[in-house]
Design an enzyme around this catalytic site. Structure first.
Site, short mmCIF file in Angstrom:
data_model
loop_
_atom_site.label_atom_id
_atom_site.label_comp_id
_atom_site.label_asym_id
_atom_site.label_seq_id
_atom_site.Cartn_x
_atom_site.Cartn_y
_atom_site.Cartn_z
N SER A 128 0.41 -1.36 0.55
CA SER A 128 0.07 0.20 0.32
C SER A 128 0.49 1.56 0.06
O SER A 128 2.02 0.94 0.71
CB SER A 128 -1.06 0.41 1.22
OG SER A 128 -1.37 1.40 1.79
N GLY A 130 0.63 3.45 -2.88
CA GLY A 130 0.92 3.93 -4.06
C GLY A 130 2.61 4.02 -4.61
O GLY A 130 3.24 3.52 -3.97
N LYS A 182 -5.39 -6.15 2.80
CA LYS A 182 -4.34 -5.27 1.88
C LYS A 182 -6.24 -5.02 1.07
O LYS A 182 -6.83 -3.58 1.72
CB LYS A 182 -3.67 -6.00 1.10
CG LYS A 182 -3.72 -3.94 0.02
CD LYS A 182 -3.09 -3.02 0.81
CE LYS A 182 -3.54 -2.31 -0.82
NZ LYS A 182 -3.73 -2.11 -2.00
N HIS A 185 -7.85 -3.08 4.14
CA HIS A 185 -7.07 -1.73 4.28
C HIS A 185 -7.97 -0.52 3.58
O HIS A 185 -8.51 0.10 3.69
CB HIS A 185 -5.94 -2.25 3.78
CG HIS A 185 -5.49 -0.76 3.40
ND1 HIS A 185 -5.07 0.17 1.92
CD2 HIS A 185 -4.41 0.13 4.36
CE1 HIS A 185 -4.52 0.72 2.40
NE2 HIS A 185 -4.04 1.39 3.35
N ASN A 186 -7.93 -1.22 2.32
CA ASN A 186 -8.49 -0.48 1.08
C ASN A 186 -10.16 0.01 1.25
O ASN A 186 -11.36 0.77 0.73
CB ASN A 186 -8.51 -1.53 -0.42
CG ASN A 186 -7.06 -1.06 -1.47
OD1 ASN A 186 -6.26 -0.91 0.03
ND2 ASN A 186 -6.73 -1.32 -2.00
N GLU A 189 -10.33 1.81 3.58
CA GLU A 189 -9.67 3.19 3.07
C GLU A 189 -10.96 4.34 2.81
O GLU A 189 -11.36 5.64 2.53
CB GLU A 189 -8.95 3.39 1.95
CG GLU A 189 -8.65 4.24 1.13
CD GLU A 189 -7.47 3.83 -0.09
OE1 GLU A 189 -6.65 3.30 0.61
OE2 GLU A 189 -7.42 4.65 -1.38
#
Ligand code: NBP
Length: 481
Positions: A128, A130, A182, A185-186, A189
């Protein structure tokens, strides 16, 4: 064989990750990309990295010392499968193939099993942060075997973001655990961004503040419990004036939110696991509503409440008081969204036999990733104090935060209802809170209905077993198990 680590796929993420790796002492990085021009361009643009370039997978395999370790950063889906299969053909048993792309965790489980059968280690690692994170230090969520982690761990620790002196990487669990975490996590977000957007909407259109004033509010909030990367960048976006029109940039951006699908994956997976991630789901749906052009055009004329003049509206009261209440509502809703995300992790861990230390997950999200926030320290502490904590929001610290916040939370949602400003994530988070804390829920009635039309049976509060009432005849009850 000069390189100890290789990177395959040199688009934005891969090239930055390769440079990050090359910048750490002890690493020599082999690079390979399907189109060789990208490989040579990267090596030429960054001579300091001393990359070992390869034009074919065979050359790439030869350039790596054994056991070979290679990180794939290509498009998720079929491209990843193709690259894995090419590497598997030239790698040997004991070598490690890492997929750092955004794979669906079920693909990762499948790929791990396929490669394990060939003696190869496969690690699905969520990365994560970017482009910037890849270059300067991402938060990394690797799955895979403990054996692979022994070799890979130190390499990933050397490139990960650092929070309080500790690298933001941990061995999350076996096979697909890293990519699952992950994905969550997104999803979180998405919820976090939606909650912030709702706070903005209320401050702007219910309280009548300008984007500049709201930018200042967010800057202020960023010194308190809400301190986070997303609050910080929100203030930047709101404070930015469009050079062409002189208007706040936020007013010239088309109000249709895009997505790449990980939010949808989170909700789909959670539905499958039976975990209510309502905050994340509302965030996904809110983006869908924003982008549903025809429906929005058709809905445009529907009546709403009589417009108030913002500040003097009865629902708002004094502006500073309202701002403080919105801060509390945002914080409370955020606690719910994170708690739900961690519930999904717990449920998946038991479904897929992963041993996941949830405190460690909060710890590795503290830097390098989009949801980095002060607040994650509180989550880590909660799980350190009580590793088997069944419900994050009931941990003592959050219990007390919600105690403080619940009244303003309700008032803010009420203000939204009265002024016609939708707060789907605020509202659904409160609805979840009000359900989870209740001693009895109206599900008793639903069980009665289900028994009536489908003889689905129900349990009694005062006896063991399953019961059915003979609704169509004398309504006598019988025990049916
Ligand atoms: P892209 O997702 O845009 O993928 C481009 C790369 O994939 C290029 O190196 C391309 O090679 C390679 N590729 C493709 Br497309 N098909 C291939 C094939 N059949 N065989 C071999 N290589 C192939 O790159 P990215 O944006 O750098 O993202 C890489 C991964 O990281 C993705 O899984 C993404 O979801 C994930 N991720 C991205 C971000 C982000 O912020 N962008 C953040 C976190 C994770 P070519 O040069 O020969 O076309």
């Amino acid at each position: 064989s000069r390189a100890n680590i290789g990177v395959v796929g040199l688009a934005v993420m891969g090239s930055n990750l390769a440079r990050n790796l090359a910048g750490r002492p002890g690493n020599t990085v082999a690079i390979y990309n399907r189109s060789a021009d990208k490989t040579h361009h990267l090596a030429t643009a960054h001579p300091e990295a001393e990359f070992v370039t390869a034009d074919t997978v065979e050359e790439f395999a030869q350039s790596l010392s054994t056991p070979r370790t290679a990180i794939i950063m290509v498009q998720a889906g079929p491209a990843t499968d193709q690259v894995i299969s090419q590497l598997a053909d030239v790698f040997e048993p004991g070598d490690i193939i890492v997929d750092g792309g955004n794979a669906h965790f079920t693909d990762t489980i499948r790929r791990e099993a396929e490669l394990a059968a060939r003696g190869l280690n496969f690690v699905g690692a969520g990365i994560s942060g970017g482009e910037e994170g890849a270059l300067n230090g991402p938060s990394i969520m690797p799955g895979g075997s403990a054996e692979a982690w022994n070799t890979l761990g130190p390499i990933l620790e050397s490139i990960a973001a650092v929070a309080d002196g500790e690298p933001c990487v941990t061995h999350v669990g076996t096979d697909g655990a890293g990519h699952f975490v992950k994905m969550i996590h997104n999803g979180i977000e998405y919820a976090d961004m939606q909650l912030i957007a709702e706070a903005y909407d209320l401050l702007r259109h219910a309280a009548g503040l300008s984007p500049q004033e709201i930018a200042d509010v967010f800057r202020q909030w960023n010194t308190g419990v809400l301190e986070s990367y997303l609050i910080d960048i929100t203030a930047e976006v709101l404070g930015h004036v469009d050079a062409t029109t002189g208007s706040p940039l936020v007013d010239v951006i088309v109000d249709q939110a895009g997505s790449k699908g990980t939010g949808v994956w989170t909700v789909q997976s959670a539905v499958g696991l039976g975990v209510p991630v309502t905050g994340i789901a509302e965030a996904v749906f809110a983006r869908a509503i924003s982008s549903s052009g025809a429906s929005r055009r058709a809905g445009g004329g529907l009546p709403g409440p009589t417009p108030t003049d913002g500040k003097s509206g009865s629902a708002i009261g004094d502006a500073q008081g309202f701002i403080d209440m919105v801060e509390q509502a945002l914080y409370a809703s955020k606690i719910v969204a994170y708690s739900q995300g961690f519930d999904a992790i717990s449920e998946a861990a038991s479904e897929y036999n992963w041993s996941i230390d949830r405190g460690e997950i909060a710890r590795i999200w503290r830097a390098g990733c989009i949801i980095r926030a002060q607040f994650l320290d509180r989550i880590t502490e909660a799980y350190r104090e009580q590793p088997e904590l069944p419900l994050l929001l009931a941990a003592p610290y959050f219990h007390s935060a919600l105690d403080d916040a619940q009244t303003p939370w309700r008032k803010v949602i009420q203000a939204g209802v009265e002024t016609g400003i939708a707060t789907p994530a605020f509202s659904s988070s409160l609805a979840y809170y009000d359900q989870i804390r209740r001693e009895r829920l109206p599900a008793c009635l639903i069980q009665g209905q289900r028994d009536f039309f489908g003889a689905h049976t129900y349990k009694r509060v005062d006896a063991e077993g399953a019961f059915h009432t003979d609704w169509s005849a004398d309504r006598s009850e019988s025990r049916v198990d």
